[in-house]
Design a protein around this motif. Sequence first.
Motif, PDB file in Angstrom:
ATOM      1  N   ASN A  60       0.823  -1.211   0.000  1.00 50.04           N
ATOM      2  CA  ASN A  60       0.000   0.000   0.000  1.00 50.04           C
ATOM      3  C   ASN A  60       0.854   1.257   0.000  1.00 50.04           C
ATOM      4  N   LYS A  61       1.898   1.263   0.835  1.00 49.11           N
ATOM      5  CA  LYS A  61       2.786   2.434   0.901  1.00 49.11           C
ATOM      6  C   LYS A  61       3.466   2.659  -0.451  1.00 49.11           C
ATOM      7  N   ALA A  62       3.939   1.583  -1.071  1.00 50.07           N
ATOM      8  CA  ALA A  62       4.634   1.690  -2.354  1.00 50.07           C
ATOM      9  C   ALA A  62       3.694   2.221  -3.436  1.00 50.07           C
ATOM     10  N   ILE A  63       2.482   1.693  -3.493  1.00 51.52           N
ATOM     11  CA  ILE A  63       1.519   2.139  -4.498  1.00 51.52           C
ATOM     12  C   ILE A  63       1.141   3.591  -4.269  1.00 51.52           C
ATOM     13  N   ASP A  64       0.909   3.972  -3.012  1.00 47.85           N
ATOM     14  CA  ASP A  64       0.575   5.373  -2.731  1.00 47.85           C
ATOM     15  C   ASP A  64       1.740   6.291  -3.082  1.00 47.85           C
ATOM     16  N   HIS A  65       2.960   5.822  -2.849  1.00 52.64           N
ATOM     17  CA  HIS A  65       4.137   6.643  -3.147  1.00 52.64           C
ATOM     18  C   HIS A  65       4.306   6.848  -4.659  1.00 52.64           C
ATOM     19  N   PHE A  66       4.178   5.786  -5.441  1.00 48.06           N
ATOM     20  CA  PHE A  66       4.459   5.880  -6.875  1.00 48.06           C
ATOM     21  C   PHE A  66       3.223   6.211  -7.709  1.00 48.06           C
ATOM     22  N   GLY A  67       2.071   6.197  -7.095  1.00 46.59           N
ATOM     23  CA  GLY A  67       0.865   6.587  -7.815  1.00 46.59           C
ATOM     24  C   GLY A  67      -0.098   5.440  -7.994  1.00 46.59           C
ATOM     25  N   ARG A  68      -1.221   5.570  -7.329  1.00 44.95           N
ATOM     26  CA  ARG A  68      -2.260   4.549  -7.409  1.00 44.95           C
ATOM     27  C   ARG A  68      -3.043   4.696  -8.708  1.00 44.95           C
ATOM     28  N   THR A  69      -3.342   3.599  -9.353  1.00 46.40           N
ATOM     29  CA  THR A  69      -4.189   3.629 -10.539  1.00 46.40           C
ATOM     30  C   THR A  69      -5.598   3.979 -10.102  1.00 46.40           C
ATOM     31  N   THR A  70      -6.133   5.050 -10.668  1.00 42.12           N
ATOM     32  CA  THR A  70      -7.462   5.510 -10.250  1.00 42.12           C
ATOM     33  C   THR A  70      -8.475   5.450 -11.381  1.00 42.12           C
ATOM     34  N   GLU A  71      -7.997   5.112 -12.599  1.00 46.49           N
ATOM     35  CA  GLU A  71      -8.911   4.995 -13.729  1.00 46.49           C
ATOM     36  C   GLU A  71      -8.616   3.710 -14.488  1.00 46.49           C
ATOM     37  N   VAL A  72      -9.651   3.165 -15.105  1.00 44.63           N
ATOM     38  CA  VAL A  72      -9.483   1.983 -15.936  1.00 44.63           C
ATOM     39  C   VAL A  72      -8.562   2.333 -17.091  1.00 44.63           C
ATOM     40  N   GLN A  73      -7.612   1.462 -17.392  1.00 43.47           N
ATOM     41  CA  GLN A  73      -6.746   1.683 -18.540  1.00 43.47           C
ATOM     42  C   GLN A  73      -7.233   0.813 -19.684  1.00 43.47           C
ATOM     43  N   HIS A  74      -6.979   1.270 -20.915  1.00 44.26           N
ATOM     44  CA  HIS A  74      -7.492   0.581 -22.094  1.00 44.26           C
ATOM     45  C   HIS A  74      -6.357   0.200 -23.028  1.00 44.26           C
ATOM     46  N   LEU A  75      -6.394  -0.997 -23.530  1.00 43.88           N
ATOM     47  CA  LEU A  75      -5.506  -1.416 -24.599  1.00 43.88           C
ATOM     48  C   LEU A  75      -6.357  -1.436 -25.863  1.00 43.88           C
ATOM     49  N   THR A  76      -6.096  -0.496 -26.762  1.00 42.93           N
ATOM     50  CA  THR A  76      -6.919  -0.348 -27.959  1.00 42.93           C
ATOM     51  C   THR A  76      -6.448  -1.282 -29.069  1.00 42.93           C
ATOM     52  N   GLU A  77      -7.283  -1.411 -30.103  1.00 45.14           N
ATOM     53  CA  GLU A  77      -6.965  -2.262 -31.252  1.00 45.14           C
ATOM     54  C   GLU A  77      -5.604  -1.957 -31.840  1.00 45.14           C
ATOM     55  N   GLU A  78      -5.261  -0.663 -31.911  1.00 42.41           N
ATOM     56  CA  GLU A  78      -4.007  -0.240 -32.536  1.00 42.41           C
ATOM     57  C   GLU A  78      -2.780  -0.759 -31.794  1.00 42.41           C
ATOM     58  N   LYS A  79      -2.979  -1.120 -30.522  1.00 43.85           N
ATOM     59  CA  LYS A  79      -1.848  -1.575 -29.708  1.00 43.85           C
ATOM     60  C   LYS A  79      -1.991  -3.031 -29.270  1.00 43.85           C
ATOM     61  N   ALA A  80      -2.936  -3.748 -29.871  1.00 44.32           N
ATOM     62  CA  ALA A  80      -3.249  -5.101 -29.404  1.00 44.32           C
ATOM     63  C   ALA A  80      -2.597  -6.204 -30.249  1.00 44.32           C
ATOM     64  N   TRP A  81      -1.567  -5.852 -31.043  1.00 44.70           N
ATOM     65  CA  TRP A  81      -0.892  -6.856 -31.858  1.00 44.70           C
ATOM     66  C   TRP A  81       0.131  -7.613 -31.041  1.00 44.70           C
ATOM     67  N   TYR A  82       0.168  -8.910 -31.209  1.00 52.37           N
ATOM     68  CA  TYR A  82       1.212  -9.718 -30.569  1.00 52.37           C
ATOM     69  C   TYR A  82       1.727 -10.745 -31.562  1.00 52.37           C
ATOM     70  N   LYS A  83       2.991 -11.110 -31.374  1.00 49.05           N
ATOM     71  CA  LYS A  83       3.632 -12.070 -32.269  1.00 49.05           C
ATOM     72  C   LYS A  83       3.401 -13.488 -31.766  1.00 49.05           C
ATOM     73  N   ASP A  84       3.251 -14.407 -32.698  1.00 46.69           N
ATOM     74  CA  ASP A  84       3.106 -15.809 -32.329  1.00 46.69           C
ATOM     75  C   ASP A  84       3.532 -16.660 -33.523  1.00 46.69           C
ATOM     76  N   TYR A  85       3.576 -17.949 -33.339  1.00 50.73           N
ATOM     77  CA  TYR A  85       3.906 -18.820 -34.478  1.00 50.73           C
ATOM     78  C   TYR A  85       3.273 -20.183 -34.293  1.00 50.73           C
ATOM     79  N   ASP A  86       3.050 -20.843 -35.422  1.00 52.40           N
ATOM     80  CA  ASP A  86       2.602 -22.232 -35.407  1.00 52.40           C
ATOM     81  C   ASP A  86       3.822 -23.109 -35.597  1.00 52.40           C
ATOM     82  N   TRP A  87       4.042 -23.989 -34.658  1.00 52.05           N
ATOM     83  CA  TRP A  87       5.226 -24.817 -34.666  1.00 52.05           C
ATOM     84  C   TRP A  87       5.102 -25.919 -35.720  1.00 52.05           C
ATOM     85  N   ARG A  88       6.171 -26.103 -36.466  1.00 46.88           N
ATOM     86  CA  ARG A  88       6.210 -27.176 -37.469  1.00 46.88           C
ATOM     87  C   ARG A  88       7.387 -28.074 -37.153  1.00 46.88           C
ATOM     88  N   GLY A  89       7.119 -29.340 -36.925  1.00 43.96           N
ATOM     89  CA  GLY A  89       8.160 -30.263 -36.504  1.00 43.96           C
ATOM     90  C   GLY A  89       8.985 -30.848 -37.626  1.00 43.96           C
TER      91      GLY A  89
END
Length: 125
Positions: A60-89
């Motif tokens: 609690n002290k650490a979060i209050d010191h560095f800033g408590r999250t007070t609003e919902v954060q959003h990950l939008t479509e523009e930032k929702a890309w992730y890398k992956d691969y299909d493994w081929r043996g």
Amino acid sequence: MSDLKLCQGTKCHTYNTKDRLKGQQGNKTFQTRRRSALYYGNGNFCDMRCLNDWLYDFGNKAIDHFGRTTEVQHLTEEKAWYKDYDWRGNADESHRYYYRNAITKEQRSLTEEQYNNDNYTLNTI
Ligand SMILES: [Zn+2]
């Protein structure tokens, strides 16, 4: 000895494990763990229990010191890309690399070089 790191867990010395019991016969104590490397909580704790003890006591002290999250954060479509691969043996077939959008489920092919390049991204900032 000076290169050893001390676990920052507030109760580390209270856990009665064999490796924590140190000292001469008749003068033994349970002691905070010392290691050349610690692998939990950014290299500050010997295990998850000690990390959780610290978080319980100081979170609690650490979060209050560095800033408590007070609003919902959003990950939008523009930032929702992730890398992956299909493994081929098979030796004659290479893995299939792709970018996938976690929201739209759109998929775009990647080369292996693009996949391994940490600077290559479709996410906009
Ligand atoms: Zn510990």
